[in-house]
Design a protein around this motif. Structure first.
Motif, short mmCIF file in Angstrom:
data_model
loop_
_atom_site.label_atom_id
_atom_site.label_comp_id
_atom_site.label_asym_id
_atom_site.label_seq_id
_atom_site.Cartn_x
_atom_site.Cartn_y
_atom_site.Cartn_z
N THR A 138 0.80 -1.23 0.00
CA THR A 138 0.00 0.00 0.00
C THR A 138 0.83 1.28 0.00
OG1 THR A 138 -0.12 -0.19 2.40
CG2 THR A 138 -2.00 -1.03 1.15
N PHE A 139 2.15 1.14 0.09
CA PHE A 139 2.97 2.35 0.27
C PHE A 139 2.79 3.36 -0.85
CE2 PHE A 139 6.19 4.75 2.34
CZ PHE A 139 6.96 5.34 1.34
N THR A 140 2.83 2.88 -2.09
CA THR A 140 2.77 3.83 -3.21
C THR A 140 1.39 4.48 -3.33
OG1 THR A 140 2.41 1.89 -4.58
CG2 THR A 140 4.60 2.88 -4.67
N ASP A 141 0.36 3.85 -2.72
CA ASP A 141 -0.96 4.45 -2.80
C ASP A 141 -1.21 5.47 -1.71
OD1 ASP A 141 -2.25 1.21 -3.68
OD2 ASP A 141 -1.59 2.88 -4.96
N LYS A 142 -0.27 5.55 -0.80
CA LYS A 142 -0.49 6.49 0.31
C LYS A 142 -0.27 7.92 -0.16
CE LYS A 142 1.35 3.35 3.90
NZ LYS A 142 0.32 3.16 4.91
N SER A 143 -0.88 8.85 0.56
CA SER A 143 -0.59 10.26 0.30
C SER A 143 0.82 10.55 0.81
CB SER A 143 -1.60 11.16 1.00
OG SER A 143 -1.40 11.08 2.41
N GLU A 144 1.36 11.68 0.39
CA GLU A 144 2.73 12.03 0.81
C GLU A 144 2.83 12.15 2.33
OE1 GLU A 144 4.30 11.39 -2.59
OE2 GLU A 144 5.52 12.05 -0.89
N PHE A 145 1.80 12.75 2.94
CA PHE A 145 1.82 12.87 4.40
C PHE A 145 1.88 11.48 5.03
CE2 PHE A 145 1.70 17.17 4.55
CZ PHE A 145 0.51 17.80 4.23
N SER A 146 1.06 10.57 4.53
CA SER A 146 1.02 9.22 5.09
C SER A 146 2.34 8.51 4.89
CB SER A 146 -0.08 8.40 4.43
OG SER A 146 -1.33 8.89 4.80
N LYS A 147 2.94 8.74 3.71
CA LYS A 147 4.24 8.10 3.45
C LYS A 147 5.27 8.53 4.47
CE LYS A 147 4.08 7.37 -1.57
NZ LYS A 147 4.31 8.01 -2.87
N GLN A 148 5.28 9.84 4.75
CA GLN A 148 6.26 10.35 5.70
C GLN A 148 6.01 9.82 7.10
OE1 GLN A 148 6.44 14.59 5.21
NE2 GLN A 148 6.99 14.40 3.06
N LYS A 149 4.75 9.70 7.47
CA LYS A 149 4.44 9.15 8.80
C LYS A 149 4.91 7.70 8.87
CE LYS A 149 0.39 10.24 11.23
NZ LYS A 149 -1.02 10.62 11.28
N TYR A 150 4.68 6.95 7.78
CA TYR A 150 5.06 5.54 7.72
C TYR A 150 6.57 5.41 7.85
CZ TYR A 150 5.31 0.80 5.71
OH TYR A 150 5.55 -0.54 5.49
N LEU A 151 7.30 6.27 7.11
CA LEU A 151 8.77 6.27 7.15
C LEU A 151 9.27 6.56 8.56
CD1 LEU A 151 9.76 8.19 3.90
CD2 LEU A 151 10.43 5.87 4.50
N SER A 152 8.66 7.57 9.20
CA SER A 152 9.10 7.94 10.56
C SER A 152 8.93 6.76 11.50
CB SER A 152 8.27 9.10 11.10
OG SER A 152 8.51 10.25 10.35
#
Lengths: 408, 283
Positions: free
Chosen positions: A125-139
């Motif tokens: 699901t990573f590529t489908d996330k919004s940019e904000f969500s991606k950054q939260k996931y990365l953190s």
């Protein structure tokens, strides 16, 4: 003397977790391991680097980490990339790697940002996330799999943060902003001549000594039977012998007797406090061994008898008014008086004393309010929760002469 | 305001802070001069030899003011404003977060009215140094005069300079930088070269969120880390007494006595925003 810049063998340093929410003091000794949270770490990887550097814990050693060279971008992205989570389902099958798989990846020498990249590649699901969500996931992934610590030198700023988070009640909820206010209002500087009462672990004493930088005199009036060793004060390990020489202690319970003996002792000569070189008569070697039958508080006693103190910081859990009254005769006119209490009831009585006392002007009662924000270009907002909400009350005033008043 | 001890008696050329119910007023003692106010005329010559912390009287002897020794905190409350200034709650936090101690070398822009500058000079004395810059020539001149009058000439280098355009002109010189500018992101790229090798700190004060946003981008772009942001205010309090009467809970019950309570309460009005403080590390 400035604070040290290079992490050196034998230093006591402070390890801060990446989210700045966990703190741990530790000593740097080549060959020895320390326990930082759930990790056993050898510290020699940090020696020789600058304070403020970040290190990733790889296995049991520390490796220098450059946060600006992260492989997976942490760019500030514009919002409105058109993606949101309306079609995303939260299921375990989103990530193809299990916890065991990730552990295997770690053991296969895949570490750092490459590990993070690999985990991301396992996510449906990573590529489908919004940019904000991606950054939260990365953190979140970085916090879990990439243990990064910052190593700071002990100093008022970090020690104050650390002690406040570890055991705020032990330091009387002296948050960094409150403590800083006390230091500024008392005009603490190189060459200060101050009285301090500190019932909060020695936090105030340590902070004052740091700001005095090895010049001046600090007489601590202690309210216990003897001066106990204090872990909070001991954590000011960056203070040198020159700093400690400025400090002497005297039991508060003997102060009134000292005032009486001063008034009856006409032979005592008081130095003119208008002279420029006031401190030359008061140098006592810190290593002097005093004979057993001599008063162990002789340095402080002599300093008190010569008076001319330029202010007092009274950070106390006791009723402040009687302590302040006992100290006033030793404080010169035009000197700041600072009182700090945790409870409003204690400060209230002292505030009334200030208002009714003709020898105190410019009275002010306040409590410091501080808020931390999450700084970013597009996600700037105050922190969602704060665990630093509580601090005490600061009462300040300036001592002046009164008609009937004869300060020393 | 230098690191020498407090003086006991007022002399010519001293800076004295006069305090009465109307507020604080600072003077530089000059025997030919006087303070003219609606509460009276206070001749400087009458003040000579009087004690700090004592009273000085008007020429008719009807009113008095307290003569106080100058400190950076009293100076902040009495200095002539040429710009909006920083007050002690922010100044004290900045001093701690920049990790200032005696001996630290600091750079500041803009100088403004010199409120923070005096506090920094006090903290880094006697072996530290403050480099302070402002692009307004007249403000720089006034600040220089004040630093000199207050005995800070050796500790402070004050220059007229547009740091956003030209940088600080410092290399390998300081371990702490403070920015109080409308557009700090323009000067941030000039900062790293001014730092000494090793651990350094920078702080920036901005009233508006938009300024913080732009500053964050600039700071990350040049390699600053550990960006933290705080806001600090001083809640002013007072001790208030209140008479509490008891409500009657039954028709014919005896009236219970009132009690007097003393309570610490906030004042009704206070500054609710000054600015945001950004604090960063550069290694």
């Amino acid at each position: 003397m400035s604070l040290p810049s290079v992490i050196s063998e034998g230093d006591t340093a402070l390890a801060f977790s990446a989210d700045q929410k966990r703190y741990h003091p530790f000593q740097l000794r080549a060959g020895k391991s320390v326990r930082l949270w759930k990790y056993n770490v050898k510290t020699e990887g940090a020696i020789g680097h600058y304070y403020g550097s970040k290190f990733v814990i790889r296995g049991s050693s520390l490796e220098l980490f450059d946060p600006n060279k992260q492989a997976v971008g942490f760019e500030e992205q514009l919002p409105g990339d058109g993606k949101d989570n309306r079609n995303l389902l939260d299921t375990a099958s989103n990530q193809k790697f299990s916890a065991e798989d990730i552990q295997d990846l770690k053991e296969s020498d895949l570490a750092g940002e490459q590990l993070i990249s690999e985990i991301i590649s396992g996510s449906n699901t990573f590529t489908d996330k919004s940019e904000f969500s991606k950054q939260k996931y990365l953190s979140r992934k970085r916090a879990k799999h990439l243990p990064v610590i910052s190593i700071y030198r002990p100093c008022l700023r970090h020690l104050s943060l650390m002690h406040y988070h570890l055991h705020p009640e032990k330091i009387g909820f002296l948050r960094v902003d409150t403590l800083s206010l006390l230091l500024s209002l008392a005009n603490v500087r190189y060459g200060s001549r101050l009285l301090v009462v500190d019932n909060f672990g020695g936090m105030v004493v340590g902070a004052v000594l740091e700001r005095m930088g090895g010049g001046g005199r600090l007489v601590e009036l202690f309210t216990t039977e003897i001066v106990h060793p204090r872990p909070v004060l001991s954590s000011f390990s960056h203070l040198t012998a020159l700093h400690w020489e400025c400090l002497s202690a005297f039991p508060l319970r003997r102060l009134t007797k000292l005032t009486e003996s001063l008034h009856t002792d006409t032979a005592t000569q008081l130095p003119d406090i208008g002279s420029e070189d006031t401190d030359t008569t008061h140098t006592v070697s810190a290593t002097e061994v005093e004979p057993k039958n001599k008063d162990r508080y002789v340095t402080a006693r002599e300093l008190l008898l010569s008076g001319g103190f330029e202010g007092i910081i009274l950070a106390t859990k006791h009723t402040p008014v009687p302590i302040l009254e006992a100290c006033l005769p030793f404080i010169s006119p035009s000197s700041p008086l600072l009182v700090y209490c945790v409870f409003s009831e204690l400060i209230s009585a002292c505030s009334q004393y200030f208002h009714s006392n003709k020898s105190i002007v410019l009275k002010n009662l306040s409590s410091s309010w501080m808020r931390e924000y999450q700084p970013a270009e597009f996600k700037l907002h105050p922190e969602m929760t704060s665990s630093s909400c509580r601090t005490g009350y600061v009462l300040s005033g300036i001592r002046v002469k009164d008609f009937n008043d004869t300060p020393l | 305001m230098n690191s020498k001890g407090y003086k006991s008696k007022i002399k010519v050329d001293d800076t004295v802070i006069l305090s009465d119910q109307d507020g604080l007023h600072s003077i530089t003692v000059d025997p030919g001069n006087a303070v003219n106010s609606r509460s009276g005329v206070f001749l400087h010559s009458d003040m000579l030899g009087k004690e700090y912390g004592g009273r000085v009287w008007s020429n008719k002897g009807r009113t008095y003011r307290w003569a106080l020794h100058p400190t950076p905190e009293l100076w902040t409350l009495s200095l002539p404003h040429r710009t909006q200034i920083l007050y002690t709650p922010n100044i004290s936090l900045i001093t701690s977060l920049l990790e200032l101690v005696p001996g630290t070398s600091v750079c500041e822009s803009g100088t403004g009215s010199g409120s923070l500058s005096h506090a920094i000079a006090r903290t880094v004395a006697p072996t530290g140094h403050l480099y302070t810059y402002d692009f307004h020539a007249e403000r720089v001149q006034q600040a220089k005069t004040e630093f000199s009058t207050h005995g800070l000439g050796e500790l402070v280098t004050c220059e007229c300079r547009d740091v956003c355009r030209d940088g600080f002109g410092l290399e390998d010189a300081v371990t702490a930088i403070f920015l109080d500018l409308p557009n700090p992101w323009e000067v941030i790229l000039h900062c790293p070269i001014s730092f000494k090798p090793g651990y350094n700190r920078l702080m920036s004060f901005s009233p508006c969120v938009e300024q913080i946003q732009k500053s964050c981008v600039a700071l990350r772009g040049v390699g600053f880390t550990d960006i933290q942001m705080h806001e600090c205010l001083s809640q002013q309090l007072q001790v208030s007494s209140c008479r509490v009467s008891e409500a009657r809970l039954e028709e014919n019950s005896a009236r219970r006595e009132d009690t007097e309570i003393l309570s610490v309460v906030p004042k009704l009005s206070m500054p609710s925003h000054t600015g945001y403080l950004l604090s960063v590390v550069f290694v």
